[in-house]
Scaffold this motif. Sequence first.
Motif, PDB file in Angstrom:
ATOM      1  N   THR A 178       0.844  -1.189   0.000  1.00 33.61           N
ATOM      2  CA  THR A 178       0.000   0.000   0.000  1.00 33.61           C
ATOM      3  C   THR A 178       0.886   1.249   0.000  1.00 33.61           C
ATOM      4  O   THR A 178       2.066   1.173   0.343  1.00 33.61           O
ATOM      5  CB  THR A 178      -0.895   0.032   1.247  1.00 33.61           C
ATOM      6  N   PRO A 179       0.298   2.399  -0.340  1.00 35.23           N
ATOM      7  CA  PRO A 179       1.080   3.636  -0.251  1.00 35.23           C
ATOM      8  C   PRO A 179       1.643   3.861   1.158  1.00 35.23           C
ATOM      9  O   PRO A 179       2.792   4.288   1.296  1.00 35.23           O
ATOM     10  CB  PRO A 179       0.077   4.720  -0.641  1.00 35.23           C
ATOM     11  N   ALA A 180       0.879   3.551   2.181  1.00 37.75           N
ATOM     12  CA  ALA A 180       1.357   3.735   3.555  1.00 37.75           C
ATOM     13  C   ALA A 180       2.559   2.831   3.833  1.00 37.75           C
ATOM     14  O   ALA A 180       3.524   3.248   4.486  1.00 37.75           O
ATOM     15  CB  ALA A 180       0.238   3.466   4.557  1.00 37.75           C
ATOM     16  N   GLU A 181       2.528   1.598   3.315  1.00 40.22           N
ATOM     17  CA  GLU A 181       3.652   0.680   3.504  1.00 40.22           C
ATOM     18  C   GLU A 181       4.886   1.158   2.736  1.00 40.22           C
ATOM     19  O   GLU A 181       6.005   1.069   3.237  1.00 40.22           O
ATOM     20  CB  GLU A 181       3.262  -0.733   3.054  1.00 40.22           C
ATOM     21  N   ARG A 182       4.674   1.677   1.512  1.00 42.40           N
ATOM     22  CA  ARG A 182       5.808   2.196   0.733  1.00 42.40           C
ATOM     23  C   ARG A 182       6.403   3.421   1.414  1.00 42.40           C
ATOM     24  O   ARG A 182       7.623   3.596   1.436  1.00 42.40           O
ATOM     25  CB  ARG A 182       5.376   2.497  -0.702  1.00 42.40           C
ATOM     26  N   ASN A 231      11.843  17.617  -9.666  1.00 36.66           N
ATOM     27  CA  ASN A 231      11.922  16.155  -9.752  1.00 36.66           C
ATOM     28  C   ASN A 231      11.891  15.521  -8.365  1.00 36.66           C
ATOM     29  O   ASN A 231      11.411  14.398  -8.213  1.00 36.66           O
ATOM     30  CB  ASN A 231      13.192  15.708 -10.475  1.00 36.66           C
ATOM     31  N   GLY A 232      12.397  16.214  -7.366  1.00 38.60           N
ATOM     32  CA  GLY A 232      12.344  15.676  -6.006  1.00 38.60           C
ATOM     33  C   GLY A 232      10.916  15.346  -5.595  1.00 38.60           C
ATOM     34  O   GLY A 232      10.649  14.283  -5.011  1.00 38.60           O
ATOM     35  N   ALA A 233       9.982  16.231  -5.917  1.00 41.06           N
ATOM     36  CA  ALA A 233       8.565  15.995  -5.609  1.00 41.06           C
ATOM     37  C   ALA A 233       8.013  14.863  -6.474  1.00 41.06           C
ATOM     38  O   ALA A 233       7.343  13.948  -5.976  1.00 41.06           O
ATOM     39  CB  ALA A 233       7.756  17.273  -5.819  1.00 41.06           C
ATOM     40  N   SER A 234       8.289  14.932  -7.767  1.00 40.69           N
ATOM     41  CA  SER A 234       7.755  13.920  -8.688  1.00 40.69           C
ATOM     42  C   SER A 234       8.244  12.520  -8.328  1.00 40.69           C
ATOM     43  O   SER A 234       7.472  11.557  -8.357  1.00 40.69           O
ATOM     44  CB  SER A 234       8.163  14.253 -10.122  1.00 40.69           C
ATOM     45  N   GLU A 235       9.507  12.418  -7.998  1.00 40.14           N
ATOM     46  CA  GLU A 235      10.057  11.106  -7.655  1.00 40.14           C
ATOM     47  C   GLU A 235       9.452  10.556  -6.373  1.00 40.14           C
ATOM     48  O   GLU A 235       9.156   9.362  -6.277  1.00 40.14           O
ATOM     49  CB  GLU A 235      11.576  11.184  -7.577  1.00 40.14           C
ATOM     50  N   LEU A 236       9.256  11.419  -5.367  1.00 36.25           N
ATOM     51  CA  LEU A 236       8.632  10.946  -4.132  1.00 36.25           C
ATOM     52  C   LEU A 236       7.224  10.425  -4.409  1.00 36.25           C
ATOM     53  O   LEU A 236       6.842   9.356  -3.909  1.00 36.25           O
ATOM     54  CB  LEU A 236       8.576  12.041  -3.071  1.00 36.25           C
ATOM     55  N   GLY A 246       6.038   9.141  -7.099  1.00 33.47           N
ATOM     56  CA  GLY A 246       6.155   7.843  -7.753  1.00 33.47           C
ATOM     57  C   GLY A 246       6.564   6.742  -6.790  1.00 33.47           C
ATOM     58  O   GLY A 246       6.047   5.625  -6.856  1.00 33.47           O
ATOM     59  N   GLU A 247       7.481   7.051  -5.880  1.00 35.48           N
ATOM     60  CA  GLU A 247       7.924   6.059  -4.907  1.00 35.48           C
ATOM     61  C   GLU A 247       6.795   5.646  -3.970  1.00 35.48           C
ATOM     62  O   GLU A 247       6.693   4.478  -3.596  1.00 35.48           O
ATOM     63  CB  GLU A 247       9.092   6.612  -4.095  1.00 35.48           C
ATOM     64  N   VAL A 248       5.950   6.582  -3.602  1.00 36.60           N
ATOM     65  CA  VAL A 248       4.870   6.295  -2.652  1.00 36.60           C
ATOM     66  C   VAL A 248       3.642   5.709  -3.344  1.00 36.60           C
ATOM     67  O   VAL A 248       3.017   4.786  -2.824  1.00 36.60           O
ATOM     68  CB  VAL A 248       4.481   7.574  -1.865  1.00 36.60           C
ATOM     69  N   LEU A 249       3.301   6.217  -4.526  1.00 34.09           N
ATOM     70  CA  LEU A 249       2.039   5.838  -5.176  1.00 34.09           C
ATOM     71  C   LEU A 249       2.214   4.944  -6.400  1.00 34.09           C
ATOM     72  O   LEU A 249       1.229   4.534  -7.006  1.00 34.09           O
ATOM     73  CB  LEU A 249       1.263   7.092  -5.569  1.00 34.09           C
ATOM     74  N   GLY A 250       3.446   4.636  -6.773  1.00 26.17           N
ATOM     75  CA  GLY A 250       3.665   3.807  -7.964  1.00 26.17           C
ATOM     76  C   GLY A 250       3.167   4.530  -9.205  1.00 26.17           C
ATOM     77  O   GLY A 250       3.305   5.745  -9.329  1.00 26.17           O
TER      78      GLY A 250
END
Length: 154
Positions: free
Chosen positions: A3-7, A113-118, A120-124
Amino acid sequence: MSTPAERLAGLGLTLPEVVAPLAAYLPAVRTGDLVYTAGQLPLVDGKLEVTGRLGAEVTPEQGRELARICALNALAAAASVVDGDLSRIVRIVKVVGFVAGTPDFTGQPQVVNGASELLGEVLGDAGRHARSAVGVASLPLSAPVEVELIAEVR
């Protein structure tokens, strides 16, 4: 599938408290299936740890990390209007990043990109989005970066 919370936890992060507005507005508003967040500054525990402009007092690497903090604050604001559940975010539709910089600083996309990458990392894949990265002369409280987003929710 996590889940996003787990990521988020896997990144060593927790969803922060929603940052209190600095003026007469709401941190996030839901209308139908969309959530619009107000611009989020890189506040941690209610304060800016870094102030200034990119290309002067703030490095691009610092700016990128600050944009991640902004995105985390934006996720907290978005989650606050959907019962605190990041799993209710179907997709990040649009991100707008504002970067306070010197007149010759042109690295806004790399900073945001710092925001965009986060996201993606959290929400896939749900974190992939359209985006604008805008250079500005100054931001509230002398913040180097500000990020807002639009999310589709269920």
